[in-house]
Design an enzyme around this catalytic site. Structure first.
Site, PDB file in Angstrom:
ATOM      1  N   ASN A  23       0.688  -1.272  -0.035  1.00 23.88           N
ATOM      2  CA  ASN A  23      -0.060   0.110  -0.052  1.00 23.88           C
ATOM      3  C   ASN A  23       0.988   1.268   0.066  1.00 23.88           C
ATOM      4  O   ASN A  23       0.283   2.348  -0.171  1.00 23.88           O
ATOM      5  CB  ASN A  23      -0.961   0.088   1.210  1.00 23.88           C
ATOM      6  CG  ASN A  23      -2.024  -0.981   0.911  1.00 23.88           C
ATOM      7  OD1 ASN A  23      -2.529  -1.375  -0.023  1.00 23.88           O
ATOM      8  ND2 ASN A  23      -2.703  -1.333   2.317  1.00 23.88           N
ATOM      9  N   ARG A  92      -7.491  -2.236  -7.912  1.00 22.68           N
ATOM     10  CA  ARG A  92      -8.315  -1.049  -7.595  1.00 22.68           C
ATOM     11  C   ARG A  92      -7.422   0.379  -7.507  1.00 22.68           C
ATOM     12  O   ARG A  92      -7.990   1.235  -7.879  1.00 22.68           O
ATOM     13  CB  ARG A  92      -8.945  -1.244  -6.045  1.00 22.68           C
ATOM     14  CG  ARG A  92      -9.946  -2.166  -6.376  1.00 22.68           C
ATOM     15  CD  ARG A  92     -11.229  -1.991  -7.344  1.00 22.68           C
ATOM     16  NE  ARG A  92     -12.328  -1.065  -6.458  1.00 22.68           N
ATOM     17  CZ  ARG A  92     -13.388  -1.287  -6.026  1.00 22.68           C
ATOM     18  NH1 ARG A  92     -13.758  -2.333  -5.771  1.00 22.68           N
ATOM     19  NH2 ARG A  92     -14.270  -0.438  -5.771  1.00 22.68           N
ATOM     20  N   ARG A 121     -16.600   1.469  -3.708  1.00 20.63           N
ATOM     21  CA  ARG A 121     -15.514   2.130  -3.310  1.00 20.63           C
ATOM     22  C   ARG A 121     -15.415   3.264  -4.208  1.00 20.63           C
ATOM     23  O   ARG A 121     -14.453   3.401  -5.071  1.00 20.63           O
ATOM     24  CB  ARG A 121     -14.116   1.252  -3.459  1.00 20.63           C
ATOM     25  CG  ARG A 121     -13.163   1.991  -2.661  1.00 20.63           C
ATOM     26  CD  ARG A 121     -11.602   1.242  -2.852  1.00 20.63           C
ATOM     27  NE  ARG A 121     -11.530  -0.055  -2.645  1.00 20.63           N
ATOM     28  CZ  ARG A 121     -10.500  -0.688  -2.521  1.00 20.63           C
ATOM     29  NH1 ARG A 121      -9.405  -0.206  -2.373  1.00 20.63           N
ATOM     30  NH2 ARG A 121     -10.665  -2.079  -2.164  1.00 20.63           N
ATOM     31  N   PRO A 122     -16.345   4.390  -4.209  1.00 17.56           N
ATOM     32  CA  PRO A 122     -16.357   5.334  -5.281  1.00 17.56           C
ATOM     33  C   PRO A 122     -14.932   6.280  -5.241  1.00 17.56           C
ATOM     34  O   PRO A 122     -14.490   6.386  -4.345  1.00 17.56           O
ATOM     35  CB  PRO A 122     -17.751   6.009  -4.663  1.00 17.56           C
ATOM     36  CG  PRO A 122     -17.691   5.706  -3.076  1.00 17.56           C
ATOM     37  CD  PRO A 122     -17.306   4.514  -3.151  1.00 17.56           C
ATOM     38  N   ILE A 123     -14.736   6.741  -6.498  1.00 19.75           N
ATOM     39  CA  ILE A 123     -13.895   7.366  -6.713  1.00 19.75           C
ATOM     40  C   ILE A 123     -14.468   9.059  -6.716  1.00 19.75           C
ATOM     41  O   ILE A 123     -13.406   9.828  -7.146  1.00 19.75           O
ATOM     42  CB  ILE A 123     -13.058   7.387  -7.978  1.00 19.75           C
ATOM     43  CG1 ILE A 123     -13.921   7.455  -9.216  1.00 19.75           C
ATOM     44  CG2 ILE A 123     -12.303   5.740  -7.777  1.00 19.75           C
ATOM     45  CD1 ILE A 123     -13.101   7.114 -10.469  1.00 19.75           C
ATOM     46  N   ASP A 124     -15.843   9.548  -6.438  1.00 21.24           N
ATOM     47  CA  ASP A 124     -15.955  10.768  -6.405  1.00 21.24           C
ATOM     48  C   ASP A 124     -15.442  11.564  -5.574  1.00 21.24           C
ATOM     49  O   ASP A 124     -15.171  12.871  -6.083  1.00 21.24           O
ATOM     50  CB  ASP A 124     -17.666  10.792  -5.950  1.00 21.24           C
ATOM     51  CG  ASP A 124     -17.783  10.295  -4.850  1.00 21.24           C
ATOM     52  OD1 ASP A 124     -17.135   9.245  -4.217  1.00 21.24           O
ATOM     53  OD2 ASP A 124     -18.694  10.752  -3.821  1.00 21.24           O
ATOM     54  N   LEU A 125     -14.522  11.323  -4.477  1.00 24.46           N
ATOM     55  CA  LEU A 125     -13.817  12.140  -3.780  1.00 24.46           C
ATOM     56  C   LEU A 125     -12.664  12.525  -4.546  1.00 24.46           C
ATOM     57  O   LEU A 125     -12.368  13.781  -4.445  1.00 24.46           O
ATOM     58  CB  LEU A 125     -13.403  11.534  -2.502  1.00 24.46           C
ATOM     59  CG  LEU A 125     -14.535  11.253  -1.324  1.00 24.46           C
ATOM     60  CD1 LEU A 125     -13.978  10.583  -0.093  1.00 24.46           C
ATOM     61  CD2 LEU A 125     -14.824  12.660  -0.893  1.00 24.46           C
ATOM     62  N   ILE A 328     -15.791   0.458   7.103  1.00 26.96           N
ATOM     63  CA  ILE A 328     -15.134   1.182   5.905  1.00 26.96           C
ATOM     64  C   ILE A 328     -15.861   0.467   4.541  1.00 26.96           C
ATOM     65  O   ILE A 328     -16.269   1.407   3.909  1.00 26.96           O
ATOM     66  CB  ILE A 328     -13.677   0.765   6.001  1.00 26.96           C
ATOM     67  CG1 ILE A 328     -13.007   1.140   7.300  1.00 26.96           C
ATOM     68  CG2 ILE A 328     -12.719   1.458   4.685  1.00 26.96           C
ATOM     69  CD1 ILE A 328     -13.112   2.573   7.630  1.00 26.96           C
ATOM     70  N   ARG A 398      -1.502 -10.833  -4.792  1.00 27.09           N
ATOM     71  CA  ARG A 398      -1.499  -9.282  -5.082  1.00 27.09           C
ATOM     72  C   ARG A 398      -0.984  -8.673  -3.844  1.00 27.09           C
ATOM     73  O   ARG A 398      -0.252  -7.606  -4.283  1.00 27.09           O
ATOM     74  CB  ARG A 398      -3.009  -8.946  -5.254  1.00 27.09           C
ATOM     75  CG  ARG A 398      -3.736  -9.200  -6.520  1.00 27.09           C
ATOM     76  CD  ARG A 398      -5.102  -8.628  -6.575  1.00 27.09           C
ATOM     77  NE  ARG A 398      -4.852  -7.078  -6.343  1.00 27.09           N
ATOM     78  CZ  ARG A 398      -5.627  -6.613  -5.486  1.00 27.09           C
ATOM     79  NH1 ARG A 398      -6.473  -7.119  -4.724  1.00 27.09           N
ATOM     80  NH2 ARG A 398      -5.399  -5.098  -5.256  1.00 27.09           N
TER      81      ARG A 398
END
Length: 420
Positions: A23, A92, A121-125, A328, A398
């Site tokens: 990460n 992701r 896990r939206p990417i709108d932020l 989460i 992964r």
């Protein structure tokens, strides 16, 4: 299709050097786009996600190599600004390349990211923040078309949730934007602090990395550097869980105690004896393993969602009842059915999982549904009676570097098979 064969029942005892952090490595690799020169990342884990990130960098035109846990990326000459769907769908976290690509080239075209299915896990932020920085975003045929007609500019951005990915994307874009960017309610994870250090090493001006408010004063351009990837706190938690599941003893080296303190607290409540050194941890599970009243996943410094599954696998044979609350992700209990197949007594309802400890688990044929759920099955199998076959090992690969080698080094009996 590869699978892991685990003969359980052996008590874990020994020492593991913790691998570099997945990460952290991925946003650092994205940051290589901004450098405009050669970056050398040492202690980089050999993972399928790392290779996927290098393929994305190669698509942009970077010259990449990977050998002996060292990734070298030269981004002096970029030739492409789009990433095809097949590359984006491999993981992701591929969305983190967006901020770096916009910072370096002023435009980027990519599809929505793939990877483990953990629910929304939206990417709108990410997109909302980049729009505040002058990015124009349109969607065409499932692809995001992003441009900066007037260049990136600094902005004051208040995140409604301390998203790690959004914080990273903003930091990468802001490093070369005009003016100052301030991120309020930024993610505080250690990986964020490491990204800030990396950007500073490349010539960026960043303060507050790892704090709730991060300030970035944009510079005209960055340069290459050498940087060491931090230890993987989730891999460390996984091997702790394996020790707990077998009532063993474990020494971890190349680990930072502060990064895993919330996990250590849970195991201490469960009855572990724990001793922390400067960059090492020793833990013993000689006492009976006890259930833990409530474990809630929270943004750092709270208990990490990525450790939920592996700790649940260990608590499946603890005395009494344990409760886990997943705050989460919506779909992060997909491993539960597979643990139940191994004899666990776990019931879920919404965000809550109730774990009634059983005397022992037993081997079974199970299937990994995602990265951390797959690791949880390995933890359960090491402590179970009999033989477990874990399918879909690609998910485990992964995030874990040769997990069978690591587990065997501390007394487990694990091997990888290609047989049907």
């Amino acid at each position: 299709m590869q699978r892991l064969i685990i003969n359980g029942g052996s008590r874990v005892c020994g020492e593991i050097k913790v691998q570099g952090a997945k990460n952290s490595a991925l946003p650092l690799l994205a940051g290589c786009l901004l450098a405009g020169g050669e970056v050398r990342l040492t202690n980089c884990p050999e993972l399928s996600d790392v290779y996927a990130a290098l393929r994305i960098l190669s698509r942009f035109g970077c010259r990449c190599s990977f050998k002996n846990n060292t990734a070298e990326v030269n981004s002096a000459e970029l030739t492409e600004y789009s990433v095809p769907e097949e590359l984006m769908r491999e993981m992701r976290s591929s969305i983190v390349f967006l901020g770096a690509a916009l910072g370096r080239m002023g435009q980027c075209r990519l599809s929505f990211p793939g990877g483990c299915e953990l629910g929304p896990r939206p990417i709108d932020l990410h997109l909302s923040a980049l729009k505040q920085m002058g990015v124009k975003i349109t969607e065409e045929h499932g692809e995001l078309c992003c441009t900066c007609p007037k260049g990136l500019r600094g902005a004051k951005i208040n995140l409604s949730f301390p998203s790690v990915g959004a914080t990273e994307n903003i930091m990468l874009a802001a490093a070369v934007a005009k003016g100052e960017t301030v991120i309020y309610n930024a993610a505080r994870e250690p990986e964020i602090a490491e990204l800030a250090k990396f950007l500073e090493r490349c010539g960026a001006r960043v303060s507050g990395g790892g704090c709730s408010t991060v300030r970035i004063n944009g510079v005209e351009k960055l340069h290459g550097c050498e940087f060491e990837v931090m230890p993987d706190r989730i891999a460390a938690a996984t091997y702790m869980a394996a020790a707990a599941a077998t009532r063993g003893e474990l020494g971890l080296t190349s680990v930072r105690c502060a990064d895993v303190q919330s996990v250590l607290n849970v195991f201490e409540h469960a009855g572990a004896d724990i001793f922390c050194g400067k960059d090492s941890i020793f833990m013993s599970f000689a006492k009976p393993l006890r259930g833990v009243k409530t474990v809630r996943t929270m943004p750092y410094p709270g208990f990490p969602t990525d450790a939920q599954a592996v700790v649940m696998a260990a608590l499946a044979t603890a005395e009494g009842t344990s409760v886990m609350v997943e705050n989460i992700f919506e779909s992060r209990y997909r491993h539960v059915d597979e643990l139940v197949r191994m004899g666990a007594d776990i019931k879920t309802e919404g965000k809550v999982a109730i774990i009634e400890g059983v005397q022992s688990l037993y081997g079974a044929r199970v299937r990994a549904c995602d990265l951390r759920g797959g690791a949880a099955l390995a933890v359960a199998a090491v402590g179970a009676k009999g033989r477990t076959v874990i399918e879909n090992v690609k998910y485990i690969d992964r995030g874990y570097e040769n997990i069978e080698k690591a587990l065997n080094s501390i007394g487990a009996d694990v091997y990888r098979s290609n047989d049907s």
